[in-house]
Design a protein around this motif. Structure first.
Motif, PDB file in Angstrom:
ATOM      1  N   UNK A 113      28.939 -52.824  24.949  1.00  0.00           N
ATOM      2  CA  UNK A 113      29.919 -52.304  25.910  1.00  0.00           C
ATOM      3  C   UNK A 113      31.260 -53.015  25.792  1.00  0.00           C
ATOM      4  N   UNK A 114      31.241 -54.351  25.748  1.00  0.00           N
ATOM      5  CA  UNK A 114      32.476 -55.136  25.668  1.00  0.00           C
ATOM      6  C   UNK A 114      32.207 -56.380  24.834  1.00  0.00           C
ATOM      7  N   UNK A 115      33.079 -56.637  23.864  1.00  0.00           N
ATOM      8  CA  UNK A 115      33.062 -57.889  23.108  1.00  0.00           C
ATOM      9  C   UNK A 115      34.393 -58.586  23.366  1.00  0.00           C
ATOM     10  N   UNK A 117      20.691 -58.658  14.995  1.00  0.00           N
ATOM     11  CA  UNK A 117      19.841 -57.661  15.634  1.00  0.00           C
ATOM     12  C   UNK A 117      20.454 -56.288  15.689  1.00  0.00           C
ATOM     13  N   UNK A 118      21.703 -56.170  15.258  1.00  0.00           N
ATOM     14  CA  UNK A 118      22.370 -54.873  15.242  1.00  0.00           C
ATOM     15  C   UNK A 118      22.012 -54.129  13.961  1.00  0.00           C
ATOM     16  N   UNK A 163      31.918 -63.697  14.179  1.00  0.00           N
ATOM     17  CA  UNK A 163      30.788 -62.927  14.699  1.00  0.00           C
ATOM     18  C   UNK A 163      31.130 -61.437  14.703  1.00  0.00           C
ATOM     19  N   UNK A 164      31.217 -60.810  13.524  1.00  0.00           N
ATOM     20  CA  UNK A 164      31.638 -59.403  13.486  1.00  0.00           C
ATOM     21  C   UNK A 164      30.650 -58.441  14.132  1.00  0.00           C
ATOM     22  N   UNK A 165      29.387 -58.834  14.278  1.00  0.00           N
ATOM     23  CA  UNK A 165      28.366 -57.903  14.767  1.00  0.00           C
ATOM     24  C   UNK A 165      28.714 -57.342  16.137  1.00  0.00           C
ATOM     25  N   UNK A 166      29.190 -58.193  17.052  1.00  0.00           N
ATOM     26  CA  UNK A 166      29.494 -57.704  18.402  1.00  0.00           C
ATOM     27  C   UNK A 166      30.629 -56.691  18.380  1.00  0.00           C
ATOM     28  N   UNK A 172      22.739 -62.859  19.428  1.00  0.00           N
ATOM     29  CA  UNK A 172      21.620 -61.923  19.429  1.00  0.00           C
ATOM     30  C   UNK A 172      21.254 -61.379  20.787  1.00  0.00           C
ATOM     31  N   UNK A 173      21.606 -62.100  21.860  1.00  0.00           N
ATOM     32  CA  UNK A 173      21.319 -61.579  23.196  1.00  0.00           C
ATOM     33  C   UNK A 173      22.042 -60.260  23.428  1.00  0.00           C
ATOM     34  N   UNK A 174      23.284 -60.170  22.991  1.00  0.00           N
ATOM     35  CA  UNK A 174      24.067 -58.953  23.188  1.00  0.00           C
ATOM     36  C   UNK A 174      23.680 -57.881  22.176  1.00  0.00           C
ATOM     37  N   UNK A 175      23.664 -58.245  20.896  1.00  0.00           N
ATOM     38  CA  UNK A 175      23.382 -57.244  19.866  1.00  0.00           C
ATOM     39  C   UNK A 175      21.943 -56.747  19.945  1.00  0.00           C
ATOM     40  N   UNK A 176      21.000 -57.646  20.224  1.00  0.00           N
ATOM     41  CA  UNK A 176      19.606 -57.240  20.331  1.00  0.00           C
ATOM     42  C   UNK A 176      19.372 -56.283  21.475  1.00  0.00           C
TER      43      UNK A 176
END
Length: 287
Positions: free
Chosen positions: A258-260, A60-61, A245-248, A225-229
Protein backbone atom coordinates in the motif's frame (compact mmCIF):
# COMPACT_ATOMS: atom_id res chain seq x y z
CA UNK A 1 0.55 22.39 14.40
CA UNK A 2 4.22 23.11 14.88
CA UNK A 3 6.57 21.65 17.46
CA UNK A 4 10.22 22.14 18.29
CA UNK A 5 13.00 19.69 17.59
CA UNK A 6 16.04 19.49 19.84
CA UNK A 7 19.28 17.74 18.90
CA UNK A 8 22.32 17.51 21.20
CA UNK A 9 25.42 16.63 19.25
CA UNK A 10 25.46 14.29 16.29
CA UNK A 11 23.36 11.64 18.04
CA UNK A 12 21.57 13.63 20.74
CA UNK A 13 18.02 13.41 21.99
CA UNK A 14 15.29 14.43 19.56
CA UNK A 15 11.83 15.16 20.85
CA UNK A 16 8.49 16.53 19.76
CA UNK A 17 6.11 16.21 16.86
CA UNK A 18 7.08 18.27 13.84
CA UNK A 19 5.32 20.44 11.32
CA UNK A 20 5.96 19.52 7.69
CA UNK A 21 8.68 22.13 7.35
CA UNK A 22 10.39 21.18 10.59
CA UNK A 23 10.19 17.48 9.78
CA UNK A 24 11.80 18.14 6.39
CA UNK A 25 14.66 19.85 8.19
CA UNK A 26 14.91 16.96 10.64
CA UNK A 27 15.01 14.37 7.86
CA UNK A 28 18.00 16.14 6.35
CA UNK A 29 19.79 16.88 9.62
CA UNK A 30 19.43 13.32 10.91
CA UNK A 31 20.47 11.65 7.65
CA UNK A 32 17.06 10.05 7.17
CA UNK A 33 16.78 11.74 3.78
CA UNK A 34 19.06 13.81 1.57
CA UNK A 35 22.49 12.16 1.26
CA UNK A 36 22.12 8.96 3.31
CA UNK A 37 24.60 6.39 4.58
CA UNK A 38 23.44 3.70 2.16
CA UNK A 39 26.16 3.08 -0.43
CA UNK A 40 25.28 3.46 -4.09
CA UNK A 41 27.19 0.26 -4.79
CA UNK A 42 24.99 -1.71 -2.40
CA UNK A 43 21.78 -0.35 -3.90
CA UNK A 44 22.87 -1.15 -7.45
CA UNK A 45 23.92 -4.64 -6.38
CA UNK A 46 20.49 -5.23 -4.86
CA UNK A 47 18.75 -3.97 -7.99
CA UNK A 48 20.80 -6.48 -9.97
CA UNK A 49 19.91 -9.28 -7.54
CA UNK A 50 16.24 -8.32 -7.58
CA UNK A 51 16.21 -8.43 -11.38
CA UNK A 52 17.55 -11.99 -11.06
CA UNK A 53 14.75 -12.82 -8.57
CA UNK A 54 17.18 -13.50 -5.74
CA UNK A 55 15.01 -14.26 -2.66
CA UNK A 56 17.42 -12.37 -0.42
CA UNK A 57 16.16 -9.13 -1.95
CA UNK A 58 12.68 -10.02 -3.24
CA UNK A 59 11.69 -10.37 0.46
CA UNK A 60 8.72 -12.64 -0.26
CA UNK A 61 7.42 -10.60 -3.17
CA UNK A 62 6.66 -12.39 -6.44
CA UNK A 63 6.66 -9.56 -9.01
CA UNK A 64 3.96 -9.70 -11.64
CA UNK A 65 6.35 -8.84 -14.46
CA UNK A 66 10.09 -8.89 -15.13
CA UNK A 67 12.11 -5.95 -13.84
CA UNK A 68 15.55 -5.33 -15.27
CA UNK A 69 18.20 -3.23 -13.57
CA UNK A 70 17.51 -0.08 -15.57
CA UNK A 71 13.77 -0.28 -14.90
CA UNK A 72 14.46 -0.71 -11.20
CA UNK A 73 16.80 2.27 -11.19
CA UNK A 74 14.13 4.40 -12.89
CA UNK A 75 11.55 3.24 -10.35
CA UNK A 76 13.81 4.01 -7.41
CA UNK A 77 14.63 7.42 -8.86
CA UNK A 78 10.90 8.10 -9.09
CA UNK A 79 9.92 6.71 -5.67
CA UNK A 80 12.98 7.65 -3.61
CA UNK A 81 14.86 10.35 -5.49
CA UNK A 82 18.08 8.41 -6.04
CA UNK A 83 20.10 9.38 -9.10
CA UNK A 84 18.69 7.80 -12.25
CA UNK A 85 22.11 7.89 -13.92
CA UNK A 86 23.25 4.27 -14.46
CA UNK A 87 26.80 5.56 -14.86
CA UNK A 88 26.89 6.74 -11.25
CA UNK A 89 28.28 3.67 -9.49
CA UNK A 90 29.82 4.94 -6.25
CA UNK A 91 29.18 7.31 -3.39
CA UNK A 92 26.20 7.79 -1.10
CA UNK A 93 22.61 7.36 -2.19
CA UNK A 94 20.18 10.26 -1.95
CA UNK A 95 16.55 10.28 -0.76
CA UNK A 96 14.36 13.21 -1.67
CA UNK A 97 12.74 14.46 1.58
CA UNK A 98 9.66 15.61 -0.34
CA UNK A 99 9.03 12.03 -1.41
CA UNK A 100 9.47 10.88 2.18
CA UNK A 101 6.96 13.47 3.39
CA UNK A 102 4.38 12.52 0.75
CA UNK A 103 4.76 8.86 1.64
CA UNK A 104 4.42 9.59 5.37
CA UNK A 105 1.18 11.46 4.66
CA UNK A 106 -0.14 8.47 2.69
CA UNK A 107 1.02 6.17 5.50
CA UNK A 108 -0.86 8.30 8.05
CA UNK A 109 -4.01 8.27 5.93
CA UNK A 110 -3.98 4.45 5.80
CA UNK A 111 -3.38 4.26 9.54
CA UNK A 112 -6.26 6.65 10.21
CA UNK A 113 -8.60 4.61 8.00
CA UNK A 114 -7.72 1.42 9.89
CA UNK A 115 -8.27 3.20 13.22
CA UNK A 116 -11.71 4.47 12.15
CA UNK A 117 -12.92 0.95 11.40
CA UNK A 118 -11.08 -0.50 14.43
CA UNK A 119 -9.28 -2.95 12.18
CA UNK A 120 -7.01 -5.63 13.64
CA UNK A 121 -3.40 -4.65 12.96
CA UNK A 122 -0.11 -6.56 13.01
CA UNK A 123 3.22 -4.80 13.53
CA UNK A 124 6.54 -6.49 12.76
CA UNK A 125 10.12 -5.43 12.13
CA UNK A 126 13.32 -6.90 10.84
CA UNK A 127 15.17 -3.83 12.16
CA UNK A 128 14.39 -4.05 15.90
CA UNK A 129 17.49 -2.18 17.04
CA UNK A 130 16.55 0.85 14.95
CA UNK A 131 12.82 0.79 14.22
CA UNK A 132 11.16 -0.99 17.15
CA UNK A 133 10.34 2.29 18.89
CA UNK A 134 8.79 3.76 15.75
CA UNK A 135 6.38 0.85 15.34
CA UNK A 136 5.74 0.45 19.07
CA UNK A 137 4.54 4.05 19.30
CA UNK A 138 2.11 3.42 16.46
CA UNK A 139 0.96 0.13 17.98
CA UNK A 140 0.20 1.83 21.29
CA UNK A 141 -1.82 4.54 19.55
CA UNK A 142 -3.78 2.03 17.48
CA UNK A 143 -4.58 -0.01 20.57
CA UNK A 144 -5.81 3.14 22.32
CA UNK A 145 -8.02 3.83 19.29
CA UNK A 146 -9.73 0.45 19.77
CA UNK A 147 -7.81 -1.59 17.20
CA UNK A 148 -6.77 -5.11 18.20
CA UNK A 149 -2.98 -5.24 17.96
CA UNK A 150 -2.40 -8.89 17.15
CA UNK A 151 0.30 -11.07 18.72
CA UNK A 152 -0.17 -14.60 17.33
CA UNK A 153 2.49 -17.33 17.20
CA UNK A 154 4.38 -16.13 20.28
CA UNK A 155 7.31 -18.48 20.84
CA UNK A 156 6.95 -20.35 17.55
CA UNK A 157 10.17 -21.41 15.82
CA UNK A 158 11.18 -20.17 12.39
CA UNK A 159 14.22 -21.46 10.49
CA UNK A 160 15.76 -18.48 8.67
CA UNK A 161 18.68 -18.50 6.27
CA UNK A 162 21.37 -16.08 7.43
CA UNK A 163 24.90 -15.34 6.24
CA UNK A 164 26.01 -17.97 8.77
CA UNK A 165 23.63 -20.62 7.40
CA UNK A 166 20.18 -21.67 8.56
CA UNK A 167 19.47 -20.56 12.11
CA UNK A 168 16.44 -21.30 14.27
CA UNK A 169 14.68 -18.21 15.60
CA UNK A 170 11.72 -17.73 17.89
CA UNK A 171 8.91 -15.29 17.33
CA UNK A 172 8.44 -12.77 20.11
CA UNK A 173 6.57 -9.52 20.70
CA UNK A 174 8.19 -6.42 22.13
CA UNK A 175 5.74 -3.62 22.98
CA UNK A 176 3.23 -5.07 20.54
CA UNK A 177 5.71 -5.45 17.67
CA UNK A 178 6.72 -8.84 16.30
CA UNK A 179 10.44 -9.62 16.16
CA UNK A 180 12.53 -12.77 15.89
CA UNK A 181 15.23 -13.79 18.32
CA UNK A 182 17.87 -16.38 17.57
CA UNK A 183 17.32 -19.37 19.79
CA UNK A 184 20.21 -19.80 22.18
CA UNK A 185 22.10 -16.99 20.48
CA UNK A 186 23.41 -13.65 21.57
CA UNK A 187 24.41 -10.40 19.92
CA UNK A 188 22.27 -9.96 16.81
CA UNK A 189 19.61 -12.22 18.26
CA UNK A 190 19.58 -10.59 21.66
CA UNK A 191 16.77 -9.07 23.68
CA UNK A 192 15.73 -6.50 21.09
CA UNK A 193 15.62 -9.13 18.35
CA UNK A 194 17.54 -10.14 15.25
CA UNK A 195 17.95 -8.25 12.02
CA UNK A 196 16.22 -10.13 9.21
CA UNK A 197 14.84 -9.56 5.73
CA UNK A 198 12.96 -12.87 5.66
CA UNK A 199 9.23 -13.15 4.87
CA UNK A 200 9.03 -16.44 6.79
CA UNK A 201 8.12 -14.86 10.15
CA UNK A 202 5.01 -13.13 8.80
CA UNK A 203 3.97 -16.28 6.97
CA UNK A 204 4.22 -18.27 10.22
CA UNK A 205 2.32 -15.60 12.15
CA UNK A 206 -0.49 -15.46 9.58
CA UNK A 207 -0.64 -19.24 9.32
CA UNK A 208 -0.98 -19.67 13.08
CA UNK A 209 -3.63 -16.96 13.24
CA UNK A 210 -5.61 -18.63 10.46
CA UNK A 211 -5.35 -22.07 12.08
CA UNK A 212 -6.65 -20.61 15.33
CA UNK A 213 -9.67 -19.14 13.58
CA UNK A 214 -8.42 -15.56 13.56
CA UNK A 215 -8.64 -12.72 13.78
CA UNK A 216 -6.38 -11.99 10.84
CA UNK A 217 -4.84 -8.57 10.40
CA UNK A 218 -6.49 -6.16 8.00
CA UNK A 219 -3.30 -4.11 8.01
CA UNK A 220 0.35 -5.11 8.47
CA UNK A 221 2.85 -2.38 9.33
CA UNK A 222 6.58 -3.03 9.28
CA UNK A 223 9.51 -3.42 6.93
CA UNK A 224 11.39 -5.95 4.81
CA UNK A 225 9.71 -9.36 4.64
CA UNK A 226 6.94 -8.35 7.03
CA UNK A 227 5.54 -5.97 4.43
CA UNK A 228 6.33 -7.88 1.24
CA UNK A 229 5.30 -11.25 2.68
CA UNK A 230 1.95 -9.93 3.86
CA UNK A 231 1.33 -7.88 0.73
CA UNK A 232 2.01 -10.88 -1.48
CA UNK A 233 -0.75 -12.72 0.40
CA UNK A 234 -3.24 -9.94 -0.33
CA UNK A 235 -3.16 -8.17 3.04
CA UNK A 236 -2.87 -4.39 3.12
CA UNK A 237 0.73 -3.73 4.11
CA UNK A 238 2.96 -0.69 4.42
CA UNK A 239 6.21 0.39 5.96
CA UNK A 240 9.63 1.98 5.75
CA UNK A 241 12.27 1.09 3.16
CA UNK A 242 15.79 2.17 2.31
CA UNK A 243 17.20 2.73 -1.17
CA UNK A 244 18.71 -0.77 -1.20
CA UNK A 245 15.27 -2.37 -0.60
CA UNK A 246 13.65 -2.24 -4.06
CA UNK A 247 11.09 -4.95 -3.23
CA UNK A 248 8.78 -2.65 -1.26
CA UNK A 249 8.77 -0.06 -4.04
CA UNK A 250 8.14 -2.67 -6.73
CA UNK A 251 5.31 -4.00 -4.57
CA UNK A 252 3.91 -0.49 -4.27
CA UNK A 253 4.17 0.04 -8.04
CA UNK A 254 2.40 -3.26 -8.73
CA UNK A 255 -0.24 -2.86 -6.03
CA UNK A 256 0.84 -5.50 -3.48
CA UNK A 257 2.22 -2.90 -1.05
CA UNK A 258 0.00 0.00 0.00
CA UNK A 259 2.72 2.50 0.99
CA UNK A 260 6.52 2.34 0.96
CA UNK A 261 8.16 5.24 2.80
CA UNK A 262 11.68 6.02 1.51
CA UNK A 263 13.98 6.60 4.47
CA UNK A 264 17.37 5.49 5.73
CA UNK A 265 16.53 2.53 7.97
CA UNK A 266 19.75 2.40 9.99
CA UNK A 267 20.16 5.72 11.82
CA UNK A 268 19.96 5.87 15.65
CA UNK A 269 16.58 4.79 16.99
CA UNK A 270 15.78 8.14 18.62
CA UNK A 271 15.85 9.85 15.23
CA UNK A 272 12.63 8.08 14.18
CA UNK A 273 10.59 9.51 17.07
CA UNK A 274 9.58 12.67 15.21
CA UNK A 275 8.37 10.51 12.30
CA UNK A 276 6.04 8.47 14.48
CA UNK A 277 4.70 11.59 16.15
CA UNK A 278 4.21 13.31 12.79
CA UNK A 279 2.31 10.27 11.48
CA UNK A 280 0.07 10.10 14.57
CA UNK A 281 -0.61 13.82 14.37
CA UNK A 282 -1.56 13.52 10.69
CA UNK A 283 -3.74 10.51 11.45
CA UNK A 284 -5.44 12.37 14.35
CA UNK A 285 -4.17 9.68 16.73
CA UNK A 286 -1.88 11.79 18.89
CA UNK A 287 -2.23 11.00 22.58
Amino acid sequence: MSFAVRVRGAYGTIGGVLSTGALRAHLLAAGLAGPVATAREKSLRNYRLFAARDPRVTLGLDPERPWDERELLRLMADRCGVSGDPGLRTGRDVIDPERTLRALDAFAARLAAAARRRAPVLFGTGHPHRLLGFYATLADAMSSAGCPVLTPAQGRCVDITTRFGVRTHRLAYARGVAVVRERGGAGDGGEAGAHTHSPLPVRVVLGVAAEAGGPLPELVVGDHGWVCGAGQLGIEAMGLADTDDPALFVGEAEGQVAVAVPVDDAVPADYYRPLSRYVLNRACLSQ
